[in-house]
Design an enzyme around this catalytic site. Structure first.
Site, PDB file in Angstrom:
ATOM      1  N   GLU A 158      11.637   6.041  31.394  1.00  0.00           N
ATOM      2  CA  GLU A 158      12.763   5.210  31.072  1.00  0.00           C
ATOM      3  C   GLU A 158      12.679   4.079  31.966  1.00  0.00           C
ATOM      4  O   GLU A 158      13.358   3.045  31.575  1.00  0.00           O
ATOM      5  CB  GLU A 158      13.983   6.193  31.563  1.00  0.00           C
ATOM      6  CG  GLU A 158      15.469   5.613  31.515  1.00  0.00           C
ATOM      7  CD  GLU A 158      15.837   4.832  29.839  1.00  0.00           C
ATOM      8  OE1 GLU A 158      15.571   5.534  28.894  1.00  0.00           O
ATOM      9  OE2 GLU A 158      16.216   3.653  29.842  1.00  0.00           O
TER      10      GLU A 158
ATOM     11  N   GLU B 162       7.409  -7.941  41.438  1.00  0.00           N
ATOM     12  CA  GLU B 162       5.975  -7.046  41.352  1.00  0.00           C
ATOM     13  C   GLU B 162       5.437  -7.332  42.722  1.00  0.00           C
ATOM     14  O   GLU B 162       5.582  -8.473  43.191  1.00  0.00           O
ATOM     15  CB  GLU B 162       5.478  -7.192  40.312  1.00  0.00           C
ATOM     16  CG  GLU B 162       5.962  -7.071  38.807  1.00  0.00           C
ATOM     17  CD  GLU B 162       6.200  -5.467  38.801  1.00  0.00           C
ATOM     18  OE1 GLU B 162       5.574  -4.631  38.849  1.00  0.00           O
ATOM     19  OE2 GLU B 162       7.628  -5.113  38.603  1.00  0.00           O
TER      20      GLU B 162
ATOM     21  N   VAL C  28      11.653   0.143  31.393  1.00  0.00           N
ATOM     22  CA  VAL C  28      12.372  -1.051  30.826  1.00  0.00           C
ATOM     23  C   VAL C  28      13.501  -0.875  31.398  1.00  0.00           C
ATOM     24  O   VAL C  28      14.377   0.156  31.328  1.00  0.00           O
ATOM     25  CB  VAL C  28      12.195  -1.013  29.274  1.00  0.00           C
ATOM     26  CG1 VAL C  28      12.890  -2.315  28.838  1.00  0.00           C
ATOM     27  CG2 VAL C  28      10.818  -0.955  28.975  1.00  0.00           C
TER      28      VAL C  28
ATOM     29  N   GLY D   9      13.174  -6.883  46.816  1.00  0.00           N
ATOM     30  CA  GLY D   9      12.693  -6.065  46.129  1.00  0.00           C
ATOM     31  C   GLY D   9      12.540  -5.818  44.638  1.00  0.00           C
ATOM     32  O   GLY D   9      12.407  -4.988  43.870  1.00  0.00           O
TER      33      GLY D   9
ATOM     34  N   LYS E  44       6.997  -5.017  29.075  1.00  0.00           N
ATOM     35  CA  LYS E  44       8.116  -4.043  28.501  1.00  0.00           C
ATOM     36  C   LYS E  44       8.469  -4.324  26.971  1.00  0.00           C
ATOM     37  O   LYS E  44       8.823  -3.449  26.350  1.00  0.00           O
ATOM     38  CB  LYS E  44       9.397  -4.738  29.316  1.00  0.00           C
ATOM     39  CG  LYS E  44       9.379  -4.223  30.729  1.00  0.00           C
ATOM     40  CD  LYS E  44      10.343  -5.181  31.502  1.00  0.00           C
ATOM     41  CE  LYS E  44      10.442  -4.557  33.051  1.00  0.00           C
ATOM     42  NZ  LYS E  44      11.005  -5.603  34.171  1.00  0.00           N
TER      43      LYS E  44
ATOM     44  N   PHE F  95       4.508   5.745  47.586  1.00  0.00           N
ATOM     45  CA  PHE F  95       5.871   5.874  48.263  1.00  0.00           C
ATOM     46  C   PHE F  95       6.291   4.548  48.721  1.00  0.00           C
ATOM     47  O   PHE F  95       6.659   4.291  49.892  1.00  0.00           O
ATOM     48  CB  PHE F  95       5.656   6.911  49.380  1.00  0.00           C
ATOM     49  CG  PHE F  95       6.968   7.635  49.806  1.00  0.00           C
ATOM     50  CD1 PHE F  95       7.749   8.247  48.810  1.00  0.00           C
ATOM     51  CD2 PHE F  95       7.528   7.508  50.848  1.00  0.00           C
ATOM     52  CE1 PHE F  95       8.987   8.805  48.949  1.00  0.00           C
ATOM     53  CE2 PHE F  95       8.769   8.205  51.344  1.00  0.00           C
ATOM     54  CZ  PHE F  95       9.228   8.813  50.327  1.00  0.00           C
TER      55      PHE F  95
ATOM     56  N   GLY G  39      15.359  -3.223  41.336  1.00  0.00           N
ATOM     57  CA  GLY G  39      15.764  -2.759  42.852  1.00  0.00           C
ATOM     58  C   GLY G  39      15.532  -1.366  43.050  1.00  0.00           C
ATOM     59  O   GLY G  39      15.427  -0.414  42.242  1.00  0.00           O
TER      60      GLY G  39
ATOM     61  N   LYS H 174       4.677   0.644  34.359  1.00  0.00           N
ATOM     62  CA  LYS H 174       4.555  -0.285  33.112  1.00  0.00           C
ATOM     63  C   LYS H 174       3.188  -0.188  32.389  1.00  0.00           C
ATOM     64  O   LYS H 174       3.059  -0.099  31.099  1.00  0.00           O
ATOM     65  CB  LYS H 174       5.053  -1.835  33.043  1.00  0.00           C
ATOM     66  CG  LYS H 174       6.755  -1.729  32.990  1.00  0.00           C
ATOM     67  CD  LYS H 174       6.966  -2.898  33.771  1.00  0.00           C
ATOM     68  CE  LYS H 174       7.174  -2.647  35.255  1.00  0.00           C
ATOM     69  NZ  LYS H 174       7.746  -3.604  36.013  1.00  0.00           N
TER      70      LYS H 174
ATOM     71  N   ASP I 275       5.245  -9.212  32.963  1.00  0.00           N
ATOM     72  CA  ASP I 275       6.099  -8.098  33.274  1.00  0.00           C
ATOM     73  C   ASP I 275       6.859  -7.801  31.898  1.00  0.00           C
ATOM     74  O   ASP I 275       7.043  -6.827  31.309  1.00  0.00           O
ATOM     75  CB  ASP I 275       6.825  -8.225  34.553  1.00  0.00           C
ATOM     76  CG  ASP I 275       7.873  -7.088  34.622  1.00  0.00           C
ATOM     77  OD1 ASP I 275       7.480  -5.947  35.053  1.00  0.00           O
ATOM     78  OD2 ASP I 275       9.205  -7.385  34.248  1.00  0.00           O
TER      79      ASP I 275
HETATM   80  N1  HSE Z   1       9.588  -7.106  38.588  1.00  0.00           N
HETATM   81  C1  HSE Z   1      10.429  -6.259  37.678  1.00  0.00           C
HETATM   82  C2  HSE Z   1      11.792  -7.184  37.391  1.00  0.00           C
HETATM   83  C3  HSE Z   1      10.885  -5.156  38.124  1.00  0.00           C
HETATM   84  O1  HSE Z   1      11.887  -8.148  38.230  1.00  0.00           O
HETATM   85  O2  HSE Z   1      12.181  -7.070  36.489  1.00  0.00           O
HETATM   86  C4  HSE Z   1      11.509  -4.056  37.234  1.00  0.00           C
HETATM   87  O3  HSE Z   1      10.464  -3.888  36.321  1.00  0.00           O
END
Ligand code: HSE
Length: 345
Positions: A151, A211, A154, A208, A226, A10, A324, A127, A222
């Protein structure tokens, strides 16, 4: 039929979804016929609560905002860990939003397998599990007769996976490429405006986008996760992340950015995959200098963009938020509604 939801995790994304669910509860019922109760939330750091008839989402969100804890929720059973929450609550839909570990996929893989094993539907934005074990999990869900959606792994809520798998099915996708990491795109944009790398990263964390461990963003891991997902789930490939050359943005200096500017170019972290003549798919993640008149050059801040190159439509591009609170929370909502439509047919 009422969907009974349990959140595993959460943090920013889970709360983002909870806020949307709260705001839209009546519209979802009246416009789409989707009725739900959130019956449980279990978070490793914040604690947990379970009430089989449903929790008051507003109360829960206020509590988490003011105390950072779930345990102090006035009613319900406290102290159940993630696995007990998955197996022993009356939830029939598990929202897996624990932290991402792109190397092991845990603890999320165990959460997902446990949920599928006890015939509960699962949605996630994590992911790790899909980058590492998509085939196994998809097949396990099928065997157990449950739905699994991801979904938001990515481009967060901007359509990417469902676009490729559903809308562009049989369009003969030969290539996919784009900006799939919001944090690095934000950092590169801010550095071009004059901010130092460290300051821009701090901002991305505060907003936000990044990661929990931002190394995953800035080193390209990251984006790597993806592109492996897109390769294996949309393009029919079967690659592992170790087969993908991957470079992040940590070596790009303010001087590199200024030099690119002089050449009428702009640095972007590009992830791509291409179908080869022998049917295999090759993928990469690397920073590229893009001419300013190229469409991707205009994609700035946390915004992402993805272009599918297809036989029948040519290039199809989506541009939208890739990270976000609300955007990723919304991705989970699209998956939840997709499952609702499928099982209530
Ligand atoms: N940390 C990732 C980004 C979050 O900045 O795209 C979304 O996957």
């Amino acid at each position: 039929m009422i969907t009974r939801i349990a959140f595993i995790g959460f943090g920013v994304v889970g709360q983002g979804l909870a806020e949307i669910l709260l705001e839209q509860k009546n519209d979802l019922k009246n416009q789409i016929g989707f009725e739900f109760e959130v019956v449980a939330v279990s978070d490793k750091m914040k604690g947990s609560v379970y009430n089989e008839v449903g929790l008051d989402l507003q109360k829960l969100l206020e509590l988490v905002k003011s105390t950072g804890k779930i345990d102090e929720y006035p009613e319900g059973i406290k102290g159940w860990d993630s696995l007990k929450t998955i197996t022993e609550t009356n939830a029939n839909l598990i929202i897996e939003v624990s932290w991402t570990d792109i190397n092991t996929g845990e603890p999320a893989i165990t959460h997902i397998k446990t949920a599928i094993g006890c015939h509960k539907h699962v949605v996630m934005t994590n992911k790790g599990p899909i980058a590492l074990a998509a085939r196994e999990l998809i097949s396990m869900a099928k065997t157990n007769g449950v739905e699994m959606r991801f979904e938001g792994t990515v481009l967060s809520g901007t359509p990417a996976i469902n676009l490729g798998v559903n809308n562009l099915a049989s369009s003969k996708i030969t290539k996919v490429a784009g900006i799939v990491n919001g944090t690095t795109n934000y950092i590169l944009t801010e550095m071009e405006k004059g901010l130092k790398y460290e300051e821009a990263l701090k901002q991305a964390q505060k907003l936000g986008y990044a990661e929990a461990d931002p190394t995953a963003d800035v080193e390209g891991f990251d984006a790597l996760g993806k592109i492996v997902i897109l390769t294996n789930v949309v393009m029919g490939g079967n690659i592992t992340k170790d087969q993908v050359p991957c470079q992040g943005i940590t070596k790009i200096t303010s001087q590199d950015i200024d030099e690119a500017k002089k050449e009428s170019k702009r640095w972007k972290l590009i992830a791509g995959a291409e179908l080869k003549d022998d049917g295999s798919v090759e993928a990469y993640v690397m920073p590229k200098k893009i001419p300013l008149d190229h469409p991707l050059a205009a994609v700035s801040g946390p915004i992402n963009a993805l272009t599918y190159t297809t036989k029948y439509l040519g290039d199809v591009t989506v541009i939208g938020p890739g990270a976000g609170r609300a955007a990723t929370g919304y991705a989970l909502l699209t998956d939840i509604l997709d499952i609702h439509r499928k099982i209530s047919r």
